[in-house]
Design a protein around this motif. Structure first.
Motif, PDB file in Angstrom:
ATOM      1  N   GLY A  30     -12.161  29.031 -54.228  1.00 24.08           N
ATOM      2  CA  GLY A  30     -11.841  27.880 -55.067  1.00 24.08           C
ATOM      3  C   GLY A  30     -10.589  27.148 -54.605  1.00 24.08           C
ATOM      4  O   GLY A  30     -10.440  25.948 -54.811  1.00 24.08           O
ATOM      5  N   LEU A  31      -9.683  27.867 -53.948  1.00 24.14           N
ATOM      6  CA  LEU A  31      -8.462  27.245 -53.432  1.00 24.14           C
ATOM      7  C   LEU A  31      -8.749  26.293 -52.277  1.00 24.14           C
ATOM      8  O   LEU A  31      -7.948  25.402 -51.988  1.00 24.14           O
ATOM      9  CB  LEU A  31      -7.479  28.323 -52.954  1.00 24.14           C
ATOM     10  N   PHE A  32      -9.870  26.487 -51.603  1.00 19.17           N
ATOM     11  CA  PHE A  32     -10.215  25.701 -50.431  1.00 19.17           C
ATOM     12  C   PHE A  32     -11.404  24.771 -50.663  1.00 19.17           C
ATOM     13  O   PHE A  32     -11.853  24.100 -49.754  1.00 19.17           O
ATOM     14  CB  PHE A  32     -10.513  26.633 -49.251  1.00 19.17           C
ATOM     15  N   PHE A  91     -13.283  18.663 -53.533  1.00 19.31           N
ATOM     16  CA  PHE A  91     -13.764  18.003 -54.739  1.00 19.31           C
ATOM     17  C   PHE A  91     -13.958  16.519 -54.453  1.00 19.31           C
ATOM     18  O   PHE A  91     -13.517  15.657 -55.187  1.00 19.31           O
ATOM     19  CB  PHE A  91     -12.793  18.229 -55.900  1.00 19.31           C
ATOM     20  N   THR A  92     -14.622  16.265 -53.334  1.00 16.71           N
ATOM     21  CA  THR A  92     -14.944  14.903 -52.922  1.00 16.71           C
ATOM     22  C   THR A  92     -16.452  14.794 -52.787  1.00 16.71           C
ATOM     23  O   THR A  92     -17.173  15.786 -52.888  1.00 16.71           O
ATOM     24  CB  THR A  92     -14.275  14.574 -51.572  1.00 16.71           C
ATOM     25  N   ALA A  93     -16.921  13.599 -52.528  1.00 14.12           N
ATOM     26  CA  ALA A  93     -18.361  13.367 -52.446  1.00 14.12           C
ATOM     27  C   ALA A  93     -19.028  14.174 -51.333  1.00 14.12           C
ATOM     28  O   ALA A  93     -20.209  14.502 -51.429  1.00 14.12           O
ATOM     29  CB  ALA A  93     -18.639  11.880 -52.243  1.00 14.12           C
ATOM     30  N   ASP A  94     -18.286  14.505 -50.292  1.00 15.63           N
ATOM     31  CA  ASP A  94     -18.892  15.215 -49.164  1.00 15.63           C
ATOM     32  C   ASP A  94     -18.783  16.743 -49.264  1.00 15.63           C
ATOM     33  O   ASP A  94     -18.999  17.449 -48.291  1.00 15.63           O
ATOM     34  CB  ASP A  94     -18.310  14.727 -47.840  1.00 15.63           C
ATOM     35  N   TRP A  95     -18.497  17.278 -50.463  1.00 19.14           N
ATOM     36  CA  TRP A  95     -18.350  18.727 -50.618  1.00 19.14           C
ATOM     37  C   TRP A  95     -19.640  19.460 -50.266  1.00 19.14           C
ATOM     38  O   TRP A  95     -19.593  20.595 -49.810  1.00 19.14           O
ATOM     39  CB  TRP A  95     -17.889  19.090 -52.028  1.00 19.14           C
ATOM     40  N   VAL A  96     -20.799  18.810 -50.427  1.00 17.80           N
ATOM     41  CA  VAL A  96     -22.079  19.473 -50.153  1.00 17.80           C
ATOM     42  C   VAL A  96     -22.293  19.750 -48.665  1.00 17.80           C
ATOM     43  O   VAL A  96     -23.174  20.514 -48.301  1.00 17.80           O
ATOM     44  CB  VAL A  96     -23.276  18.675 -50.722  1.00 17.80           C
ATOM     45  N   ASP A  97     -21.481  19.142 -47.807  1.00 19.11           N
ATOM     46  CA  ASP A  97     -21.573  19.382 -46.370  1.00 19.11           C
ATOM     47  C   ASP A  97     -20.575  20.438 -45.889  1.00 19.11           C
ATOM     48  O   ASP A  97     -20.553  20.766 -44.706  1.00 19.11           O
ATOM     49  CB  ASP A  97     -21.322  18.075 -45.596  1.00 19.11           C
ATOM     50  N   ASP A  98     -19.765  20.953 -46.793  1.00 22.46           N
ATOM     51  CA  ASP A  98     -18.739  21.934 -46.452  1.00 22.46           C
ATOM     52  C   ASP A  98     -19.190  23.323 -46.908  1.00 22.46           C
ATOM     53  O   ASP A  98     -19.312  23.563 -48.111  1.00 22.46           O
ATOM     54  CB  ASP A  98     -17.420  21.558 -47.128  1.00 22.46           C
ATOM     55  N   VAL A 107     -17.761  26.213 -47.166  1.00 24.53           N
ATOM     56  CA  VAL A 107     -16.844  26.920 -48.065  1.00 24.53           C
ATOM     57  C   VAL A 107     -16.953  26.367 -49.486  1.00 24.53           C
ATOM     58  O   VAL A 107     -17.004  27.125 -50.455  1.00 24.53           O
ATOM     59  CB  VAL A 107     -15.394  26.842 -47.542  1.00 24.53           C
ATOM     60  N   SER A 108     -17.045  25.058 -49.611  1.00 21.36           N
ATOM     61  CA  SER A 108     -17.185  24.440 -50.937  1.00 21.36           C
ATOM     62  C   SER A 108     -18.512  24.816 -51.585  1.00 21.36           C
ATOM     63  O   SER A 108     -18.564  25.098 -52.789  1.00 21.36           O
ATOM     64  CB  SER A 108     -17.075  22.915 -50.826  1.00 21.36           C
ATOM     65  N   VAL A 109     -19.570  24.819 -50.806  1.00 18.46           N
ATOM     66  CA  VAL A 109     -20.887  25.195 -51.335  1.00 18.46           C
ATOM     67  C   VAL A 109     -20.874  26.650 -51.790  1.00 18.46           C
ATOM     68  O   VAL A 109     -21.360  26.985 -52.881  1.00 18.46           O
ATOM     69  CB  VAL A 109     -21.996  24.943 -50.287  1.00 18.46           C
ATOM     70  N   ALA A 110     -20.311  27.534 -50.979  1.00 16.50           N
ATOM     71  CA  ALA A 110     -20.226  28.952 -51.348  1.00 16.50           C
ATOM     72  C   ALA A 110     -19.361  29.144 -52.592  1.00 16.50           C
ATOM     73  O   ALA A 110     -19.703  29.936 -53.480  1.00 16.50           O
ATOM     74  CB  ALA A 110     -19.681  29.771 -50.187  1.00 16.50           C
TER      75      ALA A 110
END
Length: 108
Positions: free
Chosen positions: A72-74, A77-84, A86-89
């Motif tokens: 959660g620290l990494f 919270f932008t529109a492209d989070w679905v391509d990251d 770490v954000s998806v996990a």
């Protein structure tokens, strides 16, 4: 630091997996985000727990909470989070949770 224990977080039909590594009695643990199919590494994140890690494998809920706290620290919270990855996990572990197994039981 080389850890002695590992738990692998998997989910049916999910493209990522998490590896949580720790050493019993130590407060330090690592979370690694990988692509489930080919084990491509997307980053390892280290954190400290308030209590030392247990000798046995922690419950799924504890592993989910540890991974969510670190990732959660990494998380973006932008529109492209679905391509990251770490954000998806991070989002998956917070909303759904993984099934945790030993490294030997993990799907290859």
């Amino acid at each position: 630091m080389e850890h002695t224990h590992v738990a692998v977080g998997e989910a049916e039909g999910f493209t990522l997996r998490l590896d949580v590594r720790w050493t019993p009695g130590m407060s330090l643990f690592d979370v690694t985000v990988r692509t489930a199919e080919d084990l491509t590494d997307h980053g390892t994140y280290r954190a400290v727990t308030p209590e030392p890690m247990p000798v046995g494998t922690p419950r799924d809920t504890m592993l989910d909470a540890l991974a969510a706290r670190v990732l959660g620290l990494f998380q973006l919270f932008t529109a492209d989070w679905v391509d990251d990855p770490v954000s998806v996990a991070a989002e998956y572990v917070k909303t759904t949770g993984f099934q945790w197994v030993t490294e030997r039981e993990a799907r290859r």
